[in-house]
Design a protein around this motif. Sequence first.
Motif, PDB file in Angstrom:
ATOM      1  N   SER A  30       0.923  -1.146  -0.023  1.00  0.00           N
ATOM      2  CA  SER A  30      -0.010   0.060  -0.173  1.00  0.00           C
ATOM      3  C   SER A  30       0.853   1.299   0.091  1.00  0.00           C
ATOM      4  O   SER A  30       2.095   1.254   0.276  1.00  0.00           O
ATOM      5  N   GLY A  31       0.222   2.475  -0.352  1.00  0.00           N
ATOM      6  CA  GLY A  31       1.065   3.845  -0.231  1.00  0.00           C
ATOM      7  C   GLY A  31       1.967   3.726  -1.581  1.00  0.00           C
ATOM      8  O   GLY A  31       1.928   2.998  -2.445  1.00  0.00           O
ATOM      9  N   LEU A  32       2.536   4.664  -1.592  1.00  0.00           N
ATOM     10  CA  LEU A  32       3.201   5.093  -2.781  1.00  0.00           C
ATOM     11  C   LEU A  32       4.485   4.263  -2.795  1.00  0.00           C
ATOM     12  O   LEU A  32       4.980   3.758  -1.956  1.00  0.00           O
ATOM     13  N   ILE A  33       4.821   3.818  -4.011  1.00  0.00           N
ATOM     14  CA  ILE A  33       5.874   2.799  -4.110  1.00  0.00           C
ATOM     15  C   ILE A  33       6.685   3.317  -5.406  1.00  0.00           C
ATOM     16  O   ILE A  33       6.353   3.988  -6.369  1.00  0.00           O
ATOM     17  N   GLU A  34       7.838   2.878  -5.389  1.00  0.00           N
ATOM     18  CA  GLU A  34       8.912   2.889  -6.773  1.00  0.00           C
ATOM     19  C   GLU A  34       8.842   1.601  -7.299  1.00  0.00           C
ATOM     20  O   GLU A  34       9.061   0.599  -6.631  1.00  0.00           O
ATOM     21  N   PHE A  35       8.827   1.325  -8.541  1.00  0.00           N
ATOM     22  CA  PHE A  35       8.877   0.254  -9.335  1.00  0.00           C
ATOM     23  C   PHE A  35       9.639   0.252 -10.526  1.00  0.00           C
ATOM     24  O   PHE A  35       9.835   1.259 -11.266  1.00  0.00           O
ATOM     25  N   SER A  36      10.453  -0.963 -10.895  1.00  0.00           N
ATOM     26  CA  SER A  36      10.935  -0.740 -12.186  1.00  0.00           C
ATOM     27  C   SER A  36      10.159  -1.645 -13.244  1.00  0.00           C
ATOM     28  O   SER A  36       9.784  -2.774 -13.014  1.00  0.00           O
ATOM     29  N   GLU A  37      10.054  -1.069 -14.514  1.00  0.00           N
ATOM     30  CA  GLU A  37       9.405  -1.668 -15.742  1.00  0.00           C
ATOM     31  C   GLU A  37      10.059  -1.299 -16.894  1.00  0.00           C
ATOM     32  O   GLU A  37      10.211  -0.164 -16.983  1.00  0.00           O
ATOM     33  N   SER A  38      10.426  -2.274 -17.753  1.00  0.00           N
ATOM     34  CA  SER A  38      11.283  -2.292 -18.931  1.00  0.00           C
ATOM     35  C   SER A  38      12.485  -1.146 -18.567  1.00  0.00           C
ATOM     36  O   SER A  38      12.943  -0.506 -19.399  1.00  0.00           O
ATOM     37  N   GLY A  39      13.345  -1.527 -17.436  1.00  0.00           N
ATOM     38  CA  GLY A  39      14.429  -0.998 -17.274  1.00  0.00           C
ATOM     39  C   GLY A  39      14.203   0.424 -16.926  1.00  0.00           C
ATOM     40  O   GLY A  39      15.227   1.148 -16.660  1.00  0.00           O
ATOM     41  N   ARG A  40      12.958   0.899 -16.437  1.00  0.00           N
ATOM     42  CA  ARG A  40      12.686   2.284 -16.239  1.00  0.00           C
ATOM     43  C   ARG A  40      12.186   2.363 -14.884  1.00  0.00           C
ATOM     44  O   ARG A  40      10.895   1.544 -14.492  1.00  0.00           O
ATOM     45  N   GLN A  42       9.881   4.016 -12.060  1.00  0.00           N
ATOM     46  CA  GLN A  42       8.451   4.803 -12.062  1.00  0.00           C
ATOM     47  C   GLN A  42       8.018   4.794 -10.625  1.00  0.00           C
ATOM     48  O   GLN A  42       8.262   3.917  -9.655  1.00  0.00           O
ATOM     49  N   ARG A  43       7.150   5.580 -10.566  1.00  0.00           N
ATOM     50  CA  ARG A  43       6.321   5.606  -9.110  1.00  0.00           C
ATOM     51  C   ARG A  43       4.993   5.583  -9.506  1.00  0.00           C
ATOM     52  O   ARG A  43       4.196   5.864 -10.363  1.00  0.00           O
ATOM     53  N   GLY A  44       4.221   5.228  -8.317  1.00  0.00           N
ATOM     54  CA  GLY A  44       2.783   4.687  -8.503  1.00  0.00           C
ATOM     55  C   GLY A  44       2.098   4.305  -7.410  1.00  0.00           C
ATOM     56  O   GLY A  44       2.854   4.390  -6.209  1.00  0.00           O
ATOM     57  N   ILE A  45       0.975   3.933  -7.354  1.00  0.00           N
ATOM     58  CA  ILE A  45       0.195   3.707  -6.134  1.00  0.00           C
ATOM     59  C   ILE A  45      -0.556   2.303  -6.537  1.00  0.00           C
ATOM     60  O   ILE A  45      -1.092   2.115  -7.438  1.00  0.00           O
ATOM     61  N   PRO A  46      -0.146   1.347  -5.556  1.00  0.00           N
ATOM     62  CA  PRO A  46      -0.818  -0.415  -5.864  1.00  0.00           C
ATOM     63  C   PRO A  46      -2.387  -0.055  -5.697  1.00  0.00           C
ATOM     64  O   PRO A  46      -2.847   0.417  -4.583  1.00  0.00           O
ATOM     65  N   LEU A  47      -3.157  -0.695  -6.628  1.00  0.00           N
ATOM     66  CA  LEU A  47      -4.358  -0.749  -6.765  1.00  0.00           C
ATOM     67  C   LEU A  47      -4.964  -1.946  -6.020  1.00  0.00           C
ATOM     68  O   LEU A  47      -5.987  -2.058  -5.450  1.00  0.00           O
ATOM     69  N   VAL A  48      -4.277  -3.215  -6.237  1.00  0.00           N
ATOM     70  CA  VAL A  48      -4.452  -4.560  -5.800  1.00  0.00           C
ATOM     71  C   VAL A  48      -3.200  -5.099  -5.725  1.00  0.00           C
ATOM     72  O   VAL A  48      -2.615  -5.167  -6.600  1.00  0.00           O
ATOM     73  N   GLY A  80       5.498   9.901   1.523  1.00  0.00           N
ATOM     74  CA  GLY A  80       4.726  10.831   0.624  1.00  0.00           C
ATOM     75  C   GLY A  80       3.441  10.119   0.234  1.00  0.00           C
ATOM     76  O   GLY A  80       2.933   9.164   0.294  1.00  0.00           O
ATOM     77  N   GLN A  81       2.806  11.126  -0.907  1.00  0.00           N
ATOM     78  CA  GLN A  81       1.529  10.877  -1.395  1.00  0.00           C
ATOM     79  C   GLN A  81       1.670  10.716  -2.728  1.00  0.00           C
ATOM     80  O   GLN A  81       2.525  11.349  -3.357  1.00  0.00           O
ATOM     81  N   TYR A  82       0.452  10.200  -3.396  1.00  0.00           N
ATOM     82  CA  TYR A  82       0.700   9.753  -4.899  1.00  0.00           C
ATOM     83  C   TYR A  82       0.125  11.180  -5.456  1.00  0.00           C
ATOM     84  O   TYR A  82      -1.016  11.577  -5.018  1.00  0.00           O
ATOM     85  N   GLU A  83       0.546  11.559  -6.560  1.00  0.00           N
ATOM     86  CA  GLU A  83       0.328  12.783  -7.260  1.00  0.00           C
ATOM     87  C   GLU A  83       0.262  12.410  -8.744  1.00  0.00           C
ATOM     88  O   GLU A  83       1.645  12.080  -9.114  1.00  0.00           O
TER      89      GLU A  83
END
Length: 362
Positions: A30-40, A42-48, A80-83
């Motif tokens: 839950s909460g703001l996370i940083e993740f890697s996809e296709s070598g980049r 990114q930041r986002g928020i988990p929905l499920v 921090g919060q998702y923006e």
Amino acid sequence: MACSPTRVVTLAFLSLMPAFVCDSATAQVSGLIEFSESGRLQRGIPLVSLASEIVVMGRDGWLHSIDPLQPETKFKSLEGQYEPLSAPELRNQLRAEFGKDFEVVATQNFLVVQPLGRGDRWAKLFEQSHRGFVSYMSKRGVNVRQGRFPMVAIVFPDRGAMYDEFKKQKIDVSRVAGIYSNNSNRVMTHDGGHLTSIIATVRHEAAHQSAFNTGVHSRLNDTPKWITEGIGQLFEPAAVTTSTTASLRRQRANEDSLQVLKKSYPGKNNPEFAQAVMNLVSGDEMFADEDHVMDAYSVAWAMMFYLAERQPREFAAILKHTAMRRPFVTYQRDERRADFEEVIGMNPYEFSRRVSWFLESL
């Protein structure tokens, strides 16, 4: 994937979301996370969060599916919060993504990526389509929210370039003039073909995009296709999104859909039409049947057009009901029928008779 009844080979509404699940989600992340996809990164928020999948909403509006069990998967929680990205941030990101041969034209609601030198024709079309959508819905009592993300439309110079992008995104479709991708939240089309057909496609796909960005539909739940595709068909005619002829119901009718209905279900109270209505209320199978997909789109249009024009209260109510359903839960057949009868106030067969008589009045 689905296609318009008279342009089965020219358009598609595309959703690449994983199959809906029933009560199997567990809030592991839950909460703001940083993740890697296709070598980049990114930041986002988990929905499920599931044991083998985490669905994340990126700051640019993309829905990402990541597998926490794969060794290359990297993600961590952040403070921090998702923006969402601001329009200037997203504009810069699009410029970097598409390069020097494209330009990004901004409107109040859109960022339109197009080949250099195309002017403002496409930007005006997308903006007019959205404004017409908001006006039409609001006049019928539908709650239309302000979207969280600037809507992105990509116009490629020709069909080949568009299909190169589909391949890059692993989108498996053929013979289409454009799509709305639920995952990327983008409309993608091209201006290298028959412009009249492409413009009708754009209005259809832009209606999907507007619906999913204003809360008329939810990007996260199982909305019946007779509703989502009926809305797409509803906005194909130019008269629906222009003020000059919007007061004339006959001009708002989808002529292509009408012709399909006249051919497939001639006469009033055709029992096969009634059965088609029941089939669409109960499930989405007609849209997957190549022999009946044109009928599915046309009947869906007739159902939504009737509700919008003759029973706007029920039109608004069925959209509100389906948009507020629990996310990631399959909409079972019996539940679909029961909800339809409760919200619309009649069974599908009685409803089909009213729709049939309405079509005759046109």
